[in-house]
Structure formats: C-alpha cells, structure tokens
Design a protein around this motif. Structure first.
Motif, short mmCIF file in Angstrom:
data_model
loop_
_atom_site.label_atom_id
_atom_site.label_comp_id
_atom_site.label_asym_id
_atom_site.label_seq_id
_atom_site.Cartn_x
_atom_site.Cartn_y
_atom_site.Cartn_z
N SER A 19 0.84 -1.19 0.00
CA SER A 19 0.00 0.00 0.00
C SER A 19 0.87 1.24 0.00
O SER A 19 1.65 1.45 0.92
N CYS A 27 -6.19 1.42 -7.13
CA CYS A 27 -5.32 0.30 -7.45
C CYS A 27 -5.42 -0.06 -8.92
O CYS A 27 -6.33 0.37 -9.62
N THR A 28 -4.50 -0.88 -9.39
CA THR A 28 -4.46 -1.27 -10.80
C THR A 28 -4.92 -2.71 -10.96
O THR A 28 -5.10 -3.45 -9.99
N ASP A 31 -2.46 -5.03 -9.42
CA ASP A 31 -2.61 -5.16 -7.97
C ASP A 31 -3.69 -6.17 -7.63
O ASP A 31 -3.53 -7.01 -6.74
N ARG A 32 -4.81 -6.11 -8.34
CA ARG A 32 -5.90 -7.06 -8.08
C ARG A 32 -5.47 -8.49 -8.42
O ARG A 32 -5.85 -9.43 -7.74
N THR A 65 -9.64 0.90 -4.65
CA THR A 65 -8.50 1.56 -3.99
C THR A 65 -7.68 0.55 -3.19
O THR A 65 -8.12 -0.58 -2.93
N TYR A 66 -6.48 0.98 -2.79
CA TYR A 66 -5.65 0.13 -1.95
C TYR A 66 -6.30 -0.11 -0.59
O TYR A 66 -6.13 -1.17 0.01
#
Length: 203
Positions: A19, A27-28, A31-32, A65-66
């Motif tokens: 984070s 987030c991208t 990231d997911r 979001t993160y």
C-alpha cells in the motif's frame, strides 16, 4: 543403478500489493491480480474454504482503492512482530535512594576508618532488610574489612600497612554513597555477596 529424484520445493505464496502512501489511491489490475494469486494459494493450502474464496474474490474484483484491497488479505499475510523492549538492569528498576539511605550507606563505608565489622554488620542485618542501597554499601564495607583482616593474618601482620590505604578508600566510598551511586569492589572477598541488584551489569 537407481537415482532419487529431487524433492520439489513448494512455491512461495505471492505477496499482496504494497500500500503506497495514501490508501485512497486507486489500485491497478496488476494489484488485483496479485491479491487473487494470494487467495488461490491460500485456498490451495487450506487456509480458505470455497465460500470464503468466492467472497474475497468478488471483493477483489470490485476493489477500486488500496484501502479496499488491504483487508482482503490482512489475515493471510504474516505481520511483522515488534521487537521486544530491552530488559532494564535490575538496579534501574529500584527507586533512587533517599537522603536517609545515603547517609546510612556512607556511615557503613566510613566504619572502615575504625575497622571493626560490628558497625556495617548491624546496618547490613537491620536497615539492609528494607533498603537494598544500604545493604549494598554495608556488604561492600564488610567485604573490605574482612579482606583486610584476612590479608593481615596471612602476612603475619605485614598487611596491616594496607589500612592506611583503606582509610583513603573508605573516605572515597563514603562520598560515593552520599552521591547515591552503587559501588563495585571486585578485588575484595565476596563474603557477603556483591550487593544484590546493584551489582547487575548495565547493558
């Protein structure tokens, strides 16, 4: 001749995205994907059942979001354990000596001017029961006087010349006691110990 196949090393579970400063940053897809990989690894090793996996997978796909991603894997990633605070030396845990304790400790050291063990012995066995500081200095005075006595006996009286030096030491030790400081005397016989917690080495 038979050969033994090497045992494969189990893969290391992927780590969730770190984070960045500001959890509300969006987030991208990458990231997911890392979160999903961690969920799959946790499902494979039995940390998640099918229902939990489905719920977290759905939350991951909807995360923007993160801050939304972080709780999904919070209980799946080892958290750093804070280092324990260094233990304090035993003498640091004792209250500072009072004025009365300092005076009595100085008196115990000053008895070496007239090297009769009765004075520091009385302080050791009476006041020393309620004051570690007085007990510490009374033990030091007793040890010093008994050491001088032993040297004098062994040397057939020649060691008596050391009493002149002992008077100087007694004066210095009394001043140290008045200042409220402990005292190390490793060169004397530890007949009455080294003064309890005040002799614990400082780290």
């Amino acid at each position: 001749m038979s050969s033994t196949a090497p045992i494969p090393t189990p893969p290391t579970p992927p780590t969730p995205p770190a984070s960045p400063a500001g959890d509300e940053l969006r987030c991208t897809d990458a990231d997911r994907e890392r979160v999903i990989d961690l969920l799959k690894a946790s499902y494979a090793d039995g940390r998640l059942d099918q229902a939990e996996f489905d719920v977290r997978f759905d939350l991951t796909m909807k995360a923007k979001t993160y801050a939304a991603l972080e709780p999904i894997t919070r209980d799946l990633v080892a958290q750093p354990t804070p280092a324990p605070a260094p233990a304090k030396p035993a003498r640091d845990l004792l209250p500072p000596p009072t004025t009365e304790e300092r005076l009595l400790a100085a008196l115990a050291q000053a008895t070496t001017w007239v090297p009769i063990v009765v004075g520091p012995a009385i302080l050791y066995y009476t006041v020393g029961k309620r004051s570690e500081f007085v007990k510490h200095h009374a033990a030091g005075a007793l040890n010093l006087q008994l050491t001088l006595l032993a040297v004098t006996i062994v040397t057939f009286g020649i060691g008596g010349a050391l009493y002149g030096i002992a008077w100087v030491l007694a004066t210095a030790f009394a001043v140290i006691a008045l200042a409220g400081a402990p005292l190390r005397q490793p060169w004397v016989l530890p007949i009455f110990g080294r003064g309890g917690p005040y002799e614990k080495k400082r780290d």
